[in-house]
Design a protein around this motif. Structure first.
Motif, PDB file in Angstrom:
ATOM      1  N   ALA A 110       9.478   5.958   0.942  1.00  0.00           N
ATOM      2  CA  ALA A 110       8.477   6.212  -0.075  1.00  0.00           C
ATOM      3  C   ALA A 110       8.160   4.927  -0.822  1.00  0.00           C
ATOM      4  O   ALA A 110       9.051   4.137  -1.144  1.00  0.00           O
ATOM      5  CB  ALA A 110       8.988   7.277  -1.050  1.00  0.00           C
ATOM      6  N   ARG A 111       6.892   4.689  -1.096  1.00  0.00           N
ATOM      7  CA  ARG A 111       6.501   3.458  -1.758  1.00  0.00           C
ATOM      8  C   ARG A 111       6.865   3.523  -3.233  1.00  0.00           C
ATOM      9  O   ARG A 111       6.842   4.581  -3.860  1.00  0.00           O
ATOM     10  CB  ARG A 111       4.996   3.226  -1.598  1.00  0.00           C
ATOM     11  CG  ARG A 111       4.124   4.267  -2.295  1.00  0.00           C
ATOM     12  CD  ARG A 111       2.659   4.069  -1.957  1.00  0.00           C
ATOM     13  NE  ARG A 111       1.832   5.108  -2.544  1.00  0.00           N
ATOM     14  CZ  ARG A 111       1.141   4.956  -3.652  1.00  0.00           C
ATOM     15  NH1 ARG A 111       1.217   3.818  -4.314  1.00  0.00           N
ATOM     16  NH2 ARG A 111       0.406   5.943  -4.122  1.00  0.00           N
ATOM     17  N   THR A 135       1.488   0.841   7.187  1.00  0.00           N
ATOM     18  CA  THR A 135       2.170   1.970   6.556  1.00  0.00           C
ATOM     19  C   THR A 135       1.148   2.663   5.681  1.00  0.00           C
ATOM     20  O   THR A 135       0.194   2.058   5.189  1.00  0.00           O
ATOM     21  CB  THR A 135       3.356   1.502   5.683  1.00  0.00           C
ATOM     22  OG1 THR A 135       2.856   0.660   4.622  1.00  0.00           O
ATOM     23  CG2 THR A 135       4.368   0.730   6.513  1.00  0.00           C
ATOM     24  N   THR A 137       0.799   6.175   2.804  1.00  0.00           N
ATOM     25  CA  THR A 137       1.367   7.344   2.131  1.00  0.00           C
ATOM     26  C   THR A 137       0.296   8.359   1.782  1.00  0.00           C
ATOM     27  O   THR A 137       0.581   9.338   1.110  1.00  0.00           O
ATOM     28  CB  THR A 137       2.101   6.906   0.847  1.00  0.00           C
ATOM     29  OG1 THR A 137       1.191   6.187   0.012  1.00  0.00           O
ATOM     30  CG2 THR A 137       3.286   6.023   1.181  1.00  0.00           C
ATOM     31  N   ASP A 138      -0.928   8.122   2.255  1.00  0.00           N
ATOM     32  CA  ASP A 138      -2.012   9.048   1.975  1.00  0.00           C
ATOM     33  C   ASP A 138      -3.021   8.947   3.113  1.00  0.00           C
ATOM     34  O   ASP A 138      -3.490   7.848   3.416  1.00  0.00           O
ATOM     35  CB  ASP A 138      -2.683   8.701   0.635  1.00  0.00           C
ATOM     36  CG  ASP A 138      -3.882   9.597   0.382  1.00  0.00           C
ATOM     37  OD1 ASP A 138      -5.016   9.129   0.589  1.00  0.00           O
ATOM     38  OD2 ASP A 138      -3.677  10.761   0.017  1.00  0.00           O
ATOM     39  N   VAL A 165       1.813  11.246   7.840  1.00  0.00           N
ATOM     40  CA  VAL A 165       1.976  10.658   6.513  1.00  0.00           C
ATOM     41  C   VAL A 165       3.083  11.381   5.750  1.00  0.00           C
ATOM     42  O   VAL A 165       3.934  10.758   5.099  1.00  0.00           O
ATOM     43  CB  VAL A 165       0.649  10.711   5.733  1.00  0.00           C
ATOM     44  CG1 VAL A 165       0.851  10.266   4.286  1.00  0.00           C
ATOM     45  CG2 VAL A 165      -0.406   9.836   6.406  1.00  0.00           C
ATOM     46  N   LYS A 168       6.336  10.217   6.694  1.00  0.00           N
ATOM     47  CA  LYS A 168       6.475   8.782   6.449  1.00  0.00           C
ATOM     48  C   LYS A 168       6.507   7.977   7.754  1.00  0.00           C
ATOM     49  O   LYS A 168       7.233   6.996   7.880  1.00  0.00           O
ATOM     50  CB  LYS A 168       7.704   8.486   5.585  1.00  0.00           C
ATOM     51  CG  LYS A 168       7.598   9.130   4.204  1.00  0.00           C
ATOM     52  CD  LYS A 168       8.802   8.818   3.349  1.00  0.00           C
ATOM     53  CE  LYS A 168       8.579   9.316   1.928  1.00  0.00           C
ATOM     54  NZ  LYS A 168       8.269  10.759   1.854  1.00  0.00           N
TER      55      LYS A 168
END
Length: 348
Positions: A110-111, A135, A137-138, A165, A168
């Motif tokens: 997770a960022r 990478t 996350t959305d 997504v 991850k």
């Protein structure tokens, strides 16, 4: 919207004003229990001057050019064996029915707060390919980044990207361009080789559900044992076309790198929209080998003469001899004399 064509483990997108189709896709997967490698080769046709291939991967991937000789070696090892099978009675093409002779890495995390939704973890030029490793996350942010950088996704694909997504996963985005300026994408493209950490073998297929036409998947799996998909994921049941040990030399031996069992699979997807997941591969109950056999039928002969003809002729001779012997036996049979004539009884 730019159309998308299934690439088995990814999606191919191009300018909507051009045409591009995938005539053939071949992929090889090697899994050693800790890491996975996928080598993919595409044969494309059309008039597109550029396109992009998007592939999700479960962990950080290393991308290099693959060995062109690998698929030639796989074709050779898994080719059907030819055997001759004799038949007794004549068939079409055999005498007397026809004359003559014929036949013919680090996992994603997770960022932190404030980090960008899309991160570029690497970008390199590999032959005719411009490769970006991302990478995200959305899915919306991924879509926006790809559009800004020339990778335009068709409508609805953001929904297909969302499960990756959520897990991850990362992505490999490859810009395809012809070798010469002003050319178009056509023919067999150089194979790409992706390597990433994986504690279970997986072959991404979810993006193929956007394909417009029926799809066929050809997949080679190299592992310590014979492998199989856990489910059909919306296609017809996968068919095994080869299973067995392989040599340790040549291009195939170099790719195998110690994994000596090869399973070749073929699967059809008449309705790609029914694809509901990725192929998860598992070990089968046994390592029983399998290879296709093509029988070449041949009329059974002795000294160039059909055995059926010799047999039929022999039977005919036996019948003729038996008939002659029967006639002869009847001629030689003695004729019994007629019984004596008895007179009238005496008078009393």
């Amino acid at each position: 919207m730019a159309p998308a064509y299934a690439c088995g483990c990814g999606a191919l997108v191009h300018d909507p004003a051009s045409r591009l189709s995938v005539d053939r896709e071949t992929s090889a997967v090697r899994w050693d229990g800790r890491s996975e490698q996928i080598v993919m080769s595409l044969t494309v046709a059309g008039n597109a001057a550029r396109a992009a291939w998007i592939m999700p991967v479960p962990h950080r991937a290393t991308v290099t050019l693959g060995d062109n000789a690998l698929f030639d070696a796989l074709d050779s090892v898994t080719a059907p064996v030819h055997r001759t099978r004799d038949h007794f009675w004549p068939r079409s093409g055999d005498w007397p029915f026809a004359s003559g002779s014929g036949g013919d890495g680090t996992s994603g995390a997770a960022r932190p707060a404030g980090a960008p939704a899309v991160g570029v973890v690497g970008r390199e030029r590999l032959g005719p390919f411009d490769v970006a490793r991302l990478t995200a996350t959305d899915p919306g942010a991924l879509d926006s980044w790809l559009r800004v950088n020339g990778f335009r996704l068709p409508g609805g694909m953001s929904q297909d990207l969302k499960p990756y997504v959520d897990q991850k996963w990362e992505y490999v985005a490859v810009r395809l361009a012809p070798d010469r300026k002003g050319g178009t994408l056509t023919g067999v493209l150089d194979p790409l080789r992706l390597s990433f950490a994986s504690d279970r073998p997986v072959y991404p297929m979810r993006l193929s559900r956007r394909a417009r036409n029926p799809q066929t998947l050809g997949l080679y799996v190299l592992a310590a044992h014979r492998m199989e998909p856990r489910s059909a994921i919306g296609g017809l049941p996968p068919e095994v076309t080869y299973a067995g040990r392989i040599p340790s030399t040549g291009a195939l031996g170099r790719f195998a790198d110690g994994e000596r069992y090869l399973t070749a699979l073929r699967q059809s997807f008449p309705e790609p929209s029914r694809i509901d997941g990725d192929h998860e591969l598992r070990r089968t109950a046994s390592d029983r080998p399998y290879q296709r056999v093509i029988f070449e039928e041949k009329l059974l002969t002795v000294g160039g003469l059909p055995v059926w003809l010799l047999t039929a002729g022999g039977v005919l001779v036996v019948l003729v001899v038996a008939a002659l012997l029967l006639v002869r036996a009847r001629r030689r049979r003695p004729v019994a004399p007629p019984p004596p004539v008895q007179g009238p009884p005496p008078l009393l």
